[in-house]
Design an enzyme around this catalytic site. Structure first.
Site: not given
Ligand code: AMP
Length: 187
Positions: A13, A88, A127, A133, A144
């Protein structure tokens, strides 16, 4: 062009979001990036969400959608945007629909990147490197993915019922996948 990019962690993504935003000149709104920035800056929001991010769990719907609402009200979103990592949960999708209805600016498409689970786990594990990260360990990656299947997969169904969902095969070169996405959002 008001697009949502959906897909499990490791589906590509982030990479595709950058290419889409560059091609169409729209802002890339990544809740993950915004939350990580908050953590790095040590803000109140950052302090609240750090342990949640580190555990691979989800920040509360209300908090995330407040951050998104503030971002969407900024001027650069007037001609469109790409949402990456949000909604999400189905509740977030409902809140977003309400927010957009108030400004008569519904989404134009929702792109779902589909990638088999084993490929996802391999990609997340590899990654690493400069962009590493703190939530990319095998354990947190598995968490996740589990959160994705239980809480986020139903979001695709929500948008299918709204007639907005386009499913894209996320396996292939970066260019192959981006061409598929461009064709989908230009329909
Ligand atoms: P991502 O980079 O999109 O994988 O997001 C990293 C982390 O941020 C996720 O594992 C969640 O802990 C938090 N996070 C990101 N976007 C959301 C969302 N829309 N709702 C809830 N938690 C989020």
């Amino acid at each position: 062009m008001r697009v949502v990019l959906l897909g499990p962690p490791g589906a590509g993504k982030g990479t595709q979001a950058v290419l889409i935003c560059k091609k169409y000149g729209i802002p890339h709104i990544s809740t993950g990036d915004m939350l990580r920035e908050a953590v790095a800056s040590g803000s109140e929001l950052g302090k609240t969400v750090k342990s949640v991010l580190d555990a691979g769990e989800l920040v509360t719907d209300k908090l995330v959608m407040q951050v998104v609402g503030d971002r969407l009200r900024r001027e650069d979103c007037a001609r469109g945007y790409l949402l990456d990592g949000v909604p999400r949960t189905v509740v977030q999708a409902e809140i977003l629909r309400e927010m957009l209805a108030e400004t008569s600016s519904a989404l134009t498409s929702v792109v779902q990147l589909s990638v088999p689970e084993q490929v996802l786990l391999d990609r997340i594990r590899h990654r690493g490197g400069a962009g590493a990260r703190t939530d990319d360990t095998a354990e947190v990656a598995a968490k996740r993915l589990q959160v994705y299947w239980t809480q986020t997969a139903p979001v695709a169904e929500f948008y299918r019922q709204e007639g907005l969902l386009v499913e894209i095969d996320g396996v292939g070169s970066v260019e192959e996948v981006s061409e598929r996405i461009f064709a989908a959002v230009e329909r």
